[in-house]
Design an enzyme around this catalytic site. Structure first.
Site, PDB file in Angstrom:
ATOM      1  N   GLU A 157       0.863  -1.181   0.000  1.00  0.00           N
ATOM      2  CA  GLU A 157       0.000   0.000   0.000  1.00  0.00           C
ATOM      3  C   GLU A 157       0.900   1.231   0.000  1.00  0.00           C
ATOM      4  O   GLU A 157       1.787   1.365   0.845  1.00  0.00           O
ATOM      5  CB  GLU A 157      -0.906  -0.029   1.237  1.00  0.00           C
ATOM      6  CG  GLU A 157      -1.899   1.104   1.244  1.00  0.00           C
ATOM      7  CD  GLU A 157      -3.108   0.817   2.141  1.00  0.00           C
ATOM      8  OE1 GLU A 157      -3.375  -0.351   2.441  1.00  0.00           O
ATOM      9  OE2 GLU A 157      -3.772   1.789   2.526  1.00  0.00           O
ATOM     10  N   LYS A 189      -3.769  -0.150  13.844  1.00  0.00           N
ATOM     11  CA  LYS A 189      -4.653   0.819  13.190  1.00  0.00           C
ATOM     12  C   LYS A 189      -6.066   0.357  13.517  1.00  0.00           C
ATOM     13  O   LYS A 189      -6.525  -0.667  13.004  1.00  0.00           O
ATOM     14  CB  LYS A 189      -4.410   0.813  11.678  1.00  0.00           C
ATOM     15  CG  LYS A 189      -5.407   1.644  10.869  1.00  0.00           C
ATOM     16  CD  LYS A 189      -5.011   1.719   9.392  1.00  0.00           C
ATOM     17  CE  LYS A 189      -6.024   2.541   8.594  1.00  0.00           C
ATOM     18  NZ  LYS A 189      -5.581   2.786   7.210  1.00  0.00           N
ATOM     19  N   GLU A 221     -10.557   4.025   8.803  1.00  0.00           N
ATOM     20  CA  GLU A 221     -10.698   3.597   7.411  1.00  0.00           C
ATOM     21  C   GLU A 221     -11.134   2.127   7.304  1.00  0.00           C
ATOM     22  O   GLU A 221     -10.537   1.330   6.593  1.00  0.00           O
ATOM     23  CB  GLU A 221      -9.391   3.840   6.651  1.00  0.00           C
ATOM     24  CG  GLU A 221      -9.024   5.315   6.643  1.00  0.00           C
ATOM     25  CD  GLU A 221      -7.774   5.650   5.846  1.00  0.00           C
ATOM     26  OE1 GLU A 221      -6.882   4.807   5.751  1.00  0.00           O
ATOM     27  OE2 GLU A 221      -7.707   6.785   5.327  1.00  0.00           O
ATOM     28  N   ARG A 238      -1.986   3.759  16.749  1.00  0.00           N
ATOM     29  CA  ARG A 238      -1.954   4.899  15.820  1.00  0.00           C
ATOM     30  C   ARG A 238      -3.089   5.882  16.100  1.00  0.00           C
ATOM     31  O   ARG A 238      -4.231   5.482  16.353  1.00  0.00           O
ATOM     32  CB  ARG A 238      -2.040   4.403  14.368  1.00  0.00           C
ATOM     33  CG  ARG A 238      -0.872   3.500  14.004  1.00  0.00           C
ATOM     34  CD  ARG A 238      -0.949   3.046  12.572  1.00  0.00           C
ATOM     35  NE  ARG A 238      -0.554   4.061  11.620  1.00  0.00           N
ATOM     36  CZ  ARG A 238      -1.257   4.396  10.548  1.00  0.00           C
ATOM     37  NH1 ARG A 238      -2.423   3.826  10.302  1.00  0.00           N
ATOM     38  NH2 ARG A 238      -0.811   5.303   9.712  1.00  0.00           N
ATOM     39  N   ARG A 247     -12.270  17.395   9.641  1.00  0.00           N
ATOM     40  CA  ARG A 247     -11.554  16.137   9.878  1.00  0.00           C
ATOM     41  C   ARG A 247     -10.263  16.344  10.671  1.00  0.00           C
ATOM     42  O   ARG A 247      -9.863  15.484  11.446  1.00  0.00           O
ATOM     43  CB  ARG A 247     -11.255  15.482   8.521  1.00  0.00           C
ATOM     44  CG  ARG A 247     -10.267  14.347   8.634  1.00  0.00           C
ATOM     45  CD  ARG A 247     -10.110  13.601   7.332  1.00  0.00           C
ATOM     46  NE  ARG A 247      -8.858  12.860   7.328  1.00  0.00           N
ATOM     47  CZ  ARG A 247      -8.417  12.168   6.301  1.00  0.00           C
ATOM     48  NH1 ARG A 247      -9.118  12.106   5.183  1.00  0.00           N
ATOM     49  NH2 ARG A 247      -7.278  11.523   6.366  1.00  0.00           N
ATOM     50  N   LYS A 277       0.758  10.870  13.342  1.00  0.00           N
ATOM     51  CA  LYS A 277       1.292  11.369  12.068  1.00  0.00           C
ATOM     52  C   LYS A 277       1.774  12.804  12.224  1.00  0.00           C
ATOM     53  O   LYS A 277       1.249  13.546  13.057  1.00  0.00           O
ATOM     54  CB  LYS A 277       0.212  11.326  10.980  1.00  0.00           C
ATOM     55  CG  LYS A 277      -0.071   9.938  10.452  1.00  0.00           C
ATOM     56  CD  LYS A 277      -0.934   9.986   9.189  1.00  0.00           C
ATOM     57  CE  LYS A 277      -1.261   8.563   8.745  1.00  0.00           C
ATOM     58  NZ  LYS A 277      -2.044   8.501   7.494  1.00  0.00           N
ATOM     59  N   ASP A 329      -3.056  14.126   6.590  1.00  0.00           N
ATOM     60  CA  ASP A 329      -2.577  12.862   6.043  1.00  0.00           C
ATOM     61  C   ASP A 329      -1.358  13.032   5.145  1.00  0.00           C
ATOM     62  O   ASP A 329      -1.478  12.917   3.927  1.00  0.00           O
ATOM     63  CB  ASP A 329      -3.715  12.192   5.256  1.00  0.00           C
ATOM     64  CG  ASP A 329      -3.412  10.753   4.934  1.00  0.00           C
ATOM     65  OD1 ASP A 329      -2.401  10.253   5.425  1.00  0.00           O
ATOM     66  OD2 ASP A 329      -4.193  10.137   4.189  1.00  0.00           O
ATOM     67  N   GLU A 338       5.083   9.776  13.572  1.00  0.00           N
ATOM     68  CA  GLU A 338       5.039   8.940  12.355  1.00  0.00           C
ATOM     69  C   GLU A 338       5.162   9.843  11.143  1.00  0.00           C
ATOM     70  O   GLU A 338       4.389  10.785  10.993  1.00  0.00           O
ATOM     71  CB  GLU A 338       3.708   8.166  12.307  1.00  0.00           C
ATOM     72  CG  GLU A 338       3.534   7.331  11.047  1.00  0.00           C
ATOM     73  CD  GLU A 338       2.197   6.570  11.001  1.00  0.00           C
ATOM     74  OE1 GLU A 338       1.831   5.906  11.990  1.00  0.00           O
ATOM     75  OE2 GLU A 338       1.520   6.652   9.958  1.00  0.00           O
ATOM     76  N   GLU A 376       3.593   9.215  -0.990  1.00  0.00           N
ATOM     77  CA  GLU A 376       2.215   9.050  -1.466  1.00  0.00           C
ATOM     78  C   GLU A 376       1.658  10.327  -2.081  1.00  0.00           C
ATOM     79  O   GLU A 376       1.032  10.290  -3.137  1.00  0.00           O
ATOM     80  CB  GLU A 376       1.336   8.600  -0.295  1.00  0.00           C
ATOM     81  CG  GLU A 376      -0.136   8.510  -0.635  1.00  0.00           C
ATOM     82  CD  GLU A 376      -0.979   8.057   0.548  1.00  0.00           C
ATOM     83  OE1 GLU A 376      -0.413   7.744   1.612  1.00  0.00           O
ATOM     84  OE2 GLU A 376      -2.210   8.011   0.392  1.00  0.00           O
ATOM     85  N   HIS A 424      -4.622  18.137   0.105  1.00  0.00           N
ATOM     86  CA  HIS A 424      -5.545  17.065  -0.272  1.00  0.00           C
ATOM     87  C   HIS A 424      -6.267  17.355  -1.584  1.00  0.00           C
ATOM     88  O   HIS A 424      -7.476  17.160  -1.708  1.00  0.00           O
ATOM     89  CB  HIS A 424      -6.572  16.850   0.846  1.00  0.00           C
ATOM     90  CG  HIS A 424      -6.977  15.408   1.012  1.00  0.00           C
ATOM     91  ND1 HIS A 424      -7.570  14.696   0.012  1.00  0.00           N
ATOM     92  CD2 HIS A 424      -6.848  14.548   2.050  1.00  0.00           C
ATOM     93  CE1 HIS A 424      -7.805  13.462   0.434  1.00  0.00           C
ATOM     94  NE2 HIS A 424      -7.365  13.341   1.663  1.00  0.00           N
ATOM     95  N   TRP A 426     -13.415  12.977   2.182  1.00  0.00           N
ATOM     96  CA  TRP A 426     -12.533  12.341   1.206  1.00  0.00           C
ATOM     97  C   TRP A 426     -12.387  13.216  -0.046  1.00  0.00           C
ATOM     98  O   TRP A 426     -11.569  12.937  -0.901  1.00  0.00           O
ATOM     99  CB  TRP A 426     -13.084  10.955   0.801  1.00  0.00           C
ATOM    100  CG  TRP A 426     -12.925   9.917   1.876  1.00  0.00           C
ATOM    101  CD1 TRP A 426     -12.152  10.021   3.003  1.00  0.00           C
ATOM    102  CD2 TRP A 426     -13.530   8.623   1.931  1.00  0.00           C
ATOM    103  NE1 TRP A 426     -12.251   8.869   3.745  1.00  0.00           N
ATOM    104  CE2 TRP A 426     -13.093   7.986   3.117  1.00  0.00           C
ATOM    105  CE3 TRP A 426     -14.410   7.924   1.092  1.00  0.00           C
ATOM    106  CZ2 TRP A 426     -13.487   6.701   3.488  1.00  0.00           C
ATOM    107  CZ3 TRP A 426     -14.803   6.641   1.454  1.00  0.00           C
ATOM    108  CH2 TRP A 426     -14.345   6.036   2.637  1.00  0.00           C
TER     109      TRP A 426
END
Ligand code: BDP
Length: 698
Positions: free
Chosen positions: A176, A296, A300, A332, A344, A368, A373, A395, A401, A521, A543
């Site tokens: 991933e 986790k 999600e 996490r 969010r 994180k 993200d 993290e 990504e 994002h 999202w």
């Protein structure tokens, strides 16, 4: 002597010798020989004659004044392999010994110094310190002007310096968010066969002080906890142990149910607690230094304690009790169930802050770097420094990504330093680094089966920088880039004076053409490759890119001040004030009019366009710099990297053009005079599809 494969084994050795000499001559005549990147920063290319002669006085045969052990043997072998390669014939020597001076220093600390007779002395209180010291001595030989004044004590700043692999243990080895091939962990052939690559991976990690690896995706499969997989993990752990690396497992919360043993996973139920205790004991019976679990949960689609109306602390503490003082549970903080909240970025803080003080002593909250993200630029996560009674850990994402994935060159150390050096405002200069230093730092790995490990050669620098920064957060991005480039490509001062600034500039360049001025994002759905700021039809509101930029005819940006979601209030006042005023975060925290005046004197719109253009020009400049570096780089890596720069040049334009076309469709504003219009209309950009893009979720 070089051995040639020959069908006719009867041919005389002299033929081979002549061929060997011929090849050696050819190699000597070539300006640089082709390389494929497999050796990473551990190439040990020959020092120039003056430096080689100087270093040779301090290097040479290895004398052990410590009992032999697998780790000590690795240190010795590394030195014996590297020294002749670096200096040729060496006239000095290297001593490995224990040291009184280091007592009280953390595991892995070492001292490098010179004996009166000129030999190098590596001292440590533990074997892994000797291995780290051996790598540090070799690094010093490669990167310092001379070893004549060698005298340094080095201690790791954080106990946990670990990689998180998001590798699926499935037959296809899919990773991933992986852009460098498939997983290096070959579960099918384990435990019977372990690829040499695993030892090479361990060695590379040890060379930069990485001491932990969570080997499977955080979207975990329960079967990783079954007996056959524990046996496979044991083989891996046995291989990594001499390199000072402990293995960790991402644990699926509902495993007792998924594996058919129980009908619920409630962390307060004694049967569930007993199940995890027995399972953990089973692992420790095979792997006595097993590091622990990474979880986790309720994120999600992953199961978690909230499914049973229990808190995250209940869940973490249940696992922590099973592990006991043998290891840790890394829980996490990446959760964002909405429950009515409309921002969010506030959700993790709202979930975890009230749990401060409720976590077991061996549970660590892994946070994180930012509250969203892994975006090209985010403010730091508001949980850093805000949970004084909870162990926390940082993290970051080494794999890129949201930063051009496996085709753009982006050196991430400046981004991590920006985060790590941020003062959280929660105490006397409580930077993010200081808030996590008692525990550690995890990096989502960018490693795969690609020959060069990381997809592009420059992505190796991010693996390297992660390890170096976790060991010593005080190193500058520039020092790390210089070290890496000198070992990986060339130590020539001219080369370094060009390549290091190029690396340092690369992150801001990426921000400029992707997400300037605090935007975030905006990437296309699922694969997150390329621009998709127009996307508004995904199931969950948060999202969708439109949720983040909130652009319309009049303005753009997410109001996170008191007139909006007031996410700013989650920061300590000094940090909130800084962020509120910083133009680099403008559209993260504010919704503003397109004609807002910026520090440059331009309107926001003109400034955005200028930033896009600056980003495109920045990539062009990097590509041009690379062309100038040809004399110092072997043809194979030169061509490879040049091609990636060309891709990045095209894609920087794509990002700029698609973004401008979209913003113009909303604001109707003209481009400033002389600015190049996008070559296509918005629909053209919207129509682009990349079904084959690698690394997609799940
Ligand atoms: C996001 C990725 C997703 C990961 C998630 C995570 O898009 O694939 O599973 O992070 O951190 O960045 O769990």
């Amino acid at each position: 002597m070089i051995k040639w494969p020959s069908r006719n084994r009867g041919k005389k050795a002299v033929t081979n010798l002549i061929k060997g000499i011929g090849l050696a001559l050819i190699l000597c005549l070539l300006p640089a020989h082709a390389e494929d990147g497999y050796s990473l920063w551990l190439r040990y290319a020959r020092l120039d004659p003056v430096r080689a002669a100087s270093a040779a006085r301090h290097l040479g045969p290895v004398e052990l004044r410590v009992p032999a052990s697998p780790t000590v043997a690795l240190a010795k072998a590394e030195l014996e392999k590297a020294v002749p390669s670096l200096v040729g014939k060496a006239g000095g020597g290297i001593i490995l010994a224990r040291s009184e001076q280091l007592s009280g220093k953390p595991a892995g600390s070492f001292r490098l110094s010179l004996r009166p007779d000129g030999r190098s002395l590596i001292e440590a209180n533990d074997d892994i310190g000797l291995l780290y010291g051996a790598f540090a001595l070799l690094r010093a030989a490669e990167t310092l002007p001379s070893l004549d004044h060698l005298d340094q004590i080095s201690a790791p700043a954080m106990p946990l310096r670990m990689l998180n692999h998001w590798d699926n243990p499935t037959a296809d080895g899919h990773i991933e968010r992986g852009y460098a091939g498939v997983s290096i962990f070959d579960w099918w052939r384990l435990p019977g066969h372990l690829d040499q690559r695993i030892y090479d991976y361990a060695r590379a990690n040890a060379s930069i002080g990485i001491n932990g690896a969570s080997v499977n995706n955080v979207a975990a499969k329960a079967f990783m906890l079954t007996k056959p997989y524990i046996a496979k993990l044991k083989r891996l752990a046995d291989a990594l142990r001499p390199y000072g690396i402990r293995v960790y497992l991402a644990a699926r919360y509902s495993a007792p149910v998924d594996l058919g043993d129980l009908d619920m996973a409630d962390p307060l139920d004694p049967r569930v607690r007993a199940w995890w205790k027995a399972k953990t004991d089973e692992i420790y019976a095979q792997i006595p230094d097993f590091g622990g679990f990474l979880v986790k949960a309720n994120s999600e689609g992953q199961p978690g304690p909230q499914d049973d109306q229990r808190s995250f602390a209940d869940g973490a503490n249940m696992l922590a009790a099973a592990v006991g003082d043998r290891g840790v549970v890394l829980w996490r903080a990446f959760v964002y169930q909405s429950g009515g909240e409309t921002d969010r970025t506030k959700l993790a803080y709202e979930e975890f802050k009230p749990l401060d003080g409720k976590f077991a002593a061996n549970a660590i909250l892994q946070i994180k770097n930012g509250p969203l993200d892994f975006q090209p630029r985010e403010p730091v996560h508001p949980l850093f420094g805000a949970m004084p009674k909870t162990r926390t850990m940082l993290e970051v994402q080494i794999t890129k990504e949201y930063l051009g994935q496996g085709t753009h060159q982006v050196y991430l150390a400046p981004m991590w330093k920006e985060v790590m050096d941020t003062d959280t405002g929660h105490g006397d200069q409580l930077t993010v680094t200081r808030s996590v230093a008692a525990n550690g730092m995890a990096g989502v790995s960018n490693i795969g089966t690609d020959r060069n490990w990381t997809g592009t050669h420059f992505d190796q620098a991010n693996w390297y920088a992660f390890g170096r920064l976790a060991w010593n957060p005080r190193l500058s991005s520039e020092e790390i880039a210089g070290e890496w480039a000198a070992q990986t490509f060339s130590r020539d001062a001219k080369f370094l004076s060009e390549v290091v600034p190029m690396m340092l500039a690369s992150r801001q360049i990426e921000v400029d053409f992707m997400t300037p001025l605090g935007l975030a994002h905006l990437m296309a759905s699922h694969h997150h490759y390329g621009p998709g700021p127009w996307i508004d039809d995904l199931k969950r509101p948060e999202w969708n890119p439109v949720y983040y930029h909130r652009a319309d005819h009049d303005g753009i940006g997410f109001d996170r001040t008191e007139t909006g979601s007031y996410a700013l209030a989650q920061y300590a006042p000094s940090a909130a004030k800084r962020y509120a005023e910083d133009e680099d975060y403008l559209l993260w925290f504010h919704h503003v009019a397109w004609d807002r005046r910026m520090n440059s004197g331009r309107s926001l719109w003109d400034e955005m366009v200028a930033r896009y253009d600056r980003g495109v020009a920045g990539v062009d400049a990097m590509a041009a710099t690379w062309q100038r570096l040809k004399p110092w780089v072997d043809p194979e890596r030169f061509r490879d990297t040049g091609e990636f720069f060309a891709i990045q040049q095209d894609e920087a334009r794509w990002w700029r053009d698609a973004s401008i076309a979209y913003w113009q469709s909303l604001n109707g504003l003209p481009l400033p005079a002389g600015v190049r219009p996008p070559p296509h209309d918005l629909d053209w950009y919207k129509g682009l599809e990349f079904i084959e893009a690698p690394g997609q979720g799940g």
